[in-house]
Design an enzyme around this catalytic site. Sequence first.
Site, PDB file in Angstrom:
ATOM      1  N   ASP A 583       0.802  -1.224   0.000  1.00 25.31           N
ATOM      2  CA  ASP A 583       0.000   0.000   0.000  1.00 25.31           C
ATOM      3  C   ASP A 583       0.829   1.265   0.000  1.00 25.31           C
ATOM      4  OD1 ASP A 583       0.862  -0.713   2.602  1.00 25.31           O
ATOM      5  OD2 ASP A 583      -0.587   0.666   3.492  1.00 25.31           O
ATOM      6  N   GLU A 584       0.186   2.330  -0.419  1.00 24.47           N
ATOM      7  CA  GLU A 584       0.601   3.714  -0.226  1.00 24.47           C
ATOM      8  C   GLU A 584       1.930   4.103  -0.855  1.00 24.47           C
ATOM      9  OE1 GLU A 584      -1.684   5.610   3.481  1.00 24.47           O
ATOM     10  OE2 GLU A 584       0.116   4.533   4.060  1.00 24.47           O
TER      11      GLU A 584
END
EC number: 3.2.1.52
Length: 899
Positions: A583-584
């Site tokens: 993620d991210e």
Amino acid sequence: MKRLLTSLVVMSLFLTGCRNPTELAVEWVPVDNSVGSWKFFRSEFTLQNKGSRELGSSGWKLYFSFVRRILDDGEGDETGIQALAAQGIRISKASDAKSGDYWVLEPLPNFVPVKPGQKRTVSVLASDWAILKADAPAAFHVVFEGGPFQDDLSVAVPATVKLNAADPKQTTRFEGDVMPVQTPGLRYAENPSFQSLDLKARLLPSPRDVVVGEGRVALRGSVAIGHAPGLTGEAAYLAAALGDVLASPITTRESGQDDGRDTIHLSIDASLDVDGDGAKDAEGYSLKVDDRGVSVVGADAAGVFYGIQTLRQLVPAEAYQASANPAERLTEVTLPEVHITDVPGFSYRGMSLDVSRHFQTKQTVKKLLDVLSHYKVNALHLRLADDEGWRIEIPGIPELTTYGSKRGYDLKETSMLQMGMGSGNDLDSGDRVAFKARTATEANGGVAPRFQGFEQATLNFVGDGSGYYTVKDYEEILAYAAERHIDVIPEIDMPGHARAAVKSMEHRYHTLKDTDPVRAAEYRLVDPADTSKHTSVQMYTDNFVNPCLETTYAFLTKVAQELKARHDAVPGAKLVAVHAGGDELPSLAGNVWWQGSPLCKANPETRELSDTQLFNRFFQRWGGIITATGAAATGWDDIIHHGLTLPGFIPMPWSNVWGWGREDDAYKYANQGYRVILSHATNLYMDLAYNKDPDEPGYYWANFVDEKKTFEYRPFDVYVNGTHDRMGNAIDPGTWATKEKLTAEGRKNIIGMHGLLFGENLKSPQVMEYLAFPKILGVAERAWNPDLPAPDQMPALWARFANSLGQAVLPRLSAYRPVDLRGELTGSVGVNYRIPLPGAQRSGGKVHANVRYPGFAIEYSVNGGRTWSTYSKAFSASGRVLLRARASDGRTSREVELN
């Protein structure tokens, strides 16, 4: 020699009773969120000199953690310009890495000295907004040039925060924020009325079918538990659980069938079909209590275990409350005659716990596991590695824990990671911050923290930023979970969120490169010549692993194999899945991931690949490493955002923030054939603050999330939940007309859901419990019973649930004692669940009050809190009235004021 002299100075100051040799203190106030609209806000840092020497224009540096980006000097727009130099200060990233949330404030030559007894306030612009006290900068520590603490040690500086809930400039994020601050009147209008509950409503999660008889069955004298072969563990668990509440001899024996000699009998019927569809119902059970005794029949051992948990909930709450002191256990408890048949709606019913940002001990995790199992949660997703810490011992790579599990004042990060998230090594030594408070009470300004909301102590180093699980610890956790039919799913987040691993392997490299260059480079994760520039959401610039290096995959292979070895070593603790992270990574619109890496360009397999192609290649290999262990690969749905097809992958879609455009991702993936675990931030992120009250801890970037949000979550039609955006603005239902709906086949691919608890604010076990409970109870209910009635029927369903919490569930949880088969958690009683603030209003000259969970007591004071009375009906009172709610264990909520 220098380190020895420093230690001697520190010891001398301790012996003379000096707690804070600087006599410096800091107060922070978020002054105006309207400055800069939604882009930035103004706050004030007030430095107070309580000592006998002036704080001069040079020679000192004040360090702190702050998750907001502080604007550069001169940055801003027509509504506000950062003007630090004009105030005689500079604020910049603190460590040599210039990465993350670690800042330093230092004087410029034009800084006007702060004389003894004086204060100096400086105005600072920072990104976004701050409306909760938990937004405050934390872990202030100072270093004086030429002083005894330079380089080796810093000195803790006590901090406080002030925030006026009545000032809209401090509580309104920007002009689009219409969400009101919580008030007694708002709560009074929302709180449900008291209602009588049937037995089914008193059980959680609510069973599928409950038929109540007319009598009651007593457990007294000798209690014999008979069990079929293969249920020895379940019988032992039940015996220990009953032994906690019943002062009677309890025995277990293996018996093929109930021959009438057993008080309680446990057995398996592999063909058990609870829902009548002609197929075996995994984890289903039948529980009978009648004049012949107690019978629990499960479709499998897990079903028997869940029948046991329902049986435990039939024991009156009074029995649990009495047994809070083991010497007060009852000699008899009575159960209602009842026949319950039950089966879960989802096969995956989980909780995600982040121990990387703040560490939670194995004892804390074990207690949590037992409480979760009581509500039939069957998966713990354990986030073991992130930017701020690596939390599991990996034999053969000791640096991950000798270095990567520690945080502290180490600007060059030679022996530990930099300070982060407002903590180092809690109030203990070892993080090079001297003269921290000795106790949490001292850190809290002299008041013992109750952790029923924000506590000042969390600004003053309370929080385990350091710590890890040894091989033995982790295997103990696995064994404890397996006994309770909970699968542990470890997460190793890659290729971003990986700073702890990256820095640990760089530490390994520099330690060994001159003596053993082969081992030094064996697991290196970065290209040292990489010129790629990126900044993550958490402001890290150096937290990526490089997907072009074979040593990266050697590292991941080693980690995956060691995780498998840990699970293989524990009977019943199969490694069902490994969470791959993913993620991210910051947007490529303003960042470069790996295109500046010479080693990527030199590798024939990667030289022509774009950053997204490198990302996809990484997860093809990382996913393959995981599946080679026999485990499934799961992870955040970001992994398949860039066109990657990953057969067998189980996505956890999270970013459904209303209005951000990804609200239908989960349904898209399920409709495509992926098995999906729902992880929606708007309703399931339990680390988000309960509501817009400055004293609520937690984040609020996606929403405010309380137990009503988790309870009302609609797994198969999430758009029904999208009635208001995160700023409180109503959403036109037609907004969702173009979003993808879940098909009949897609619905079959929704295998479950979980409540997620990220660790940025989990600075103590009590904070962890406060944020998790009762939110996770809504998750447990919905994961067991995912189908909901029409939206217009939900207020009545919520009112019943709130009454269940107040009258049955939480009184039992107040006295909850983890089932302790081996003496691992002796003395642990109760859970620090959130006690709701009462609602109140004045009408007809009288004060009327209510509470979110009918059944909880309400207390009021008309003399400023000197004495308290129990509220039973509206009363006359002029002037200031204080109110609070009280739980059955005597704990109280925060006080609320009615003027």
